[in-house]
Design a protein around this motif. Structure first.
Motif: not given
Length: 347
Positions: A241-246, A252-257, A265-270, A305-310
């Motif tokens: 994906t072109e989008d960076h999701l962290f 803010e800084t990323h710790v874990g995911a 519908e290929s729906k995902i939650c990060l 919590l980031t929801t999206f569809s691939l």
């Protein structure tokens, strides 16, 4: 389908989050993620936009700081934590059905330091540990004579779960792919569940496939043709994906995911854990090295919590569609390990 199963099938799915935020074990929380969630929030305002998570609806007594020992299948959350060091009583594992609201004790597999679980359909659970693999037939109901669930004998394999960097279940529902990483190279193995579901066998060494690729574009979703990986030792073509999701906010800084598939519908939650980069307690940029390991305080941690569809665009590119983001305050006293490896299930 009996009446109980029909009622369970009508349950509205939710995101279940598990934290070791009490002194004896873990708390379960249930979060509603409706389709009309807030739109994408600009980076950098997480602290001001964060809300409190719903209160726990269930608590489980188990050894804290071990997120690896949770897995899920259907509407059941499995806890297969090892016996705590220094305690002689071994109560085995447990299984909690979030829809039926029932709890049961289940047998634990052979002790493993960091197992990886593979739910196969609704009736099999496979665990891969240190150079061994086992299978549990979870579709078997307890017989009136007392015959209960039991794990198969461990099968020796040339894979250590500590080296696993990615894994997947083939669409046939019986073949497991595991990519392992070493200092010099990466390679992939596959395992197959027999047609009668009674045994596991080593399928083959798939060669230097290296399905993980997580080092190449951290924070991006990638996809590959698993079918081509099954028939060739050539590394499959990968789309990112072109989008960076962290999180990329300045404060803010990323710790874990953890990525959670939402089943349609290929729906995902990060599910991402983050922390404020600058705060008085650290006196500068946050880092795990500055944590006091004897007193793991996580008061500054948050959930994103980031929801999206691939989707694939008309040009064949992998995209995340329209993203929606929610921020929550992390419960207090969660261990650092659970922040690094958030436990989340959609059911």
């Amino acid at each position: 389908m009996d009446e109980e199963e029909a009622m369970i099938s009508m349950q509205q799915p939710h995101l279940y989050l598990i934290f070791d935020d009490w002194e004896c074990g873990y708390s379960f929380r249930k979060v509603d993620l409706p389709s009309r969630a807030p739109a994408l929030i600009p980076e950098g305002i997480a602290r001001g936009g964060a809300t409190c998570l719903p209160p726990p609806f269930f608590r489980l007594q188990a050894q804290r700081g071990l997120p690896y020992y949770f897995t899920a299948s259907g509407s059941k959350i499995w806890s297969l934590h090892p016996n705590e060091e220094g305690k002689s009583l071994d109560s085995g594992g447990s299984c909690f059905d979030v829809h039926a609201e029932t709890f049961a004790f289940v047998p634990r597999h052979t002790d493993q330091p960091k197992p990886v679980y593979f739910p196969i359909g609704n009736d099999k659970l496979v665990t891969l540990g240190c150079l061994s693999i086992q299978c549990l037939d979870i579709g078997v109901k307890k017989h009136p004579t007392g015959v209960a669930l039991s794990w198969s004998d461990p099968l020796d394999v040339p894979v250590d779960s500590m080296d696993i960097i990615s894994h997947a279940v083939f669409p046939d529902g019986r073949t497991i792919f595991v990519s392992v990483g070493f200092v010099a190279a990466e390679c992939t193995y596959s395992f197959h569940l027999s047609d009668d579901g009674g045994s596991l066998r080593m399928c083959k060494h798939q060669g230097e496939i290296g399905l993980s690729l997580y080092r190449e574009k951290l924070g991006h979703i990638c996809s590959c043709d698993l079918a081509s990986a099954a028939t060739s030792q050539r590394r499959p073509d990968v789309k990112y994906t072109e989008d960076h999701l962290f999180t990329m906010g300045p404060d803010e800084t990323h710790v874990g995911a953890t990525l959670v598939y939402m089943g349609h519908e290929s729906k995902i939650c990060l599910v991402e854990c983050m922390i404020n980069v600058f705060n008085d307690r650290y006196g500068g940029p946050y880092s795990f090295e500055k944590e006091n390991t004897d007193q793991e305080k996580t008061d500054d941690y948050m959930l994103r919590l980031t929801t999206f569809s691939l989707e694939y665009s008309s040009d064949g590119d992998l995209t995340t569609g329209h993203r929606r983001v929610r921020y929550y305050k992390m419960p207090k006293n969660v261990s650092r390990r659970v922040c690094q490896y958030p436990v989340a299930f959609w059911m």
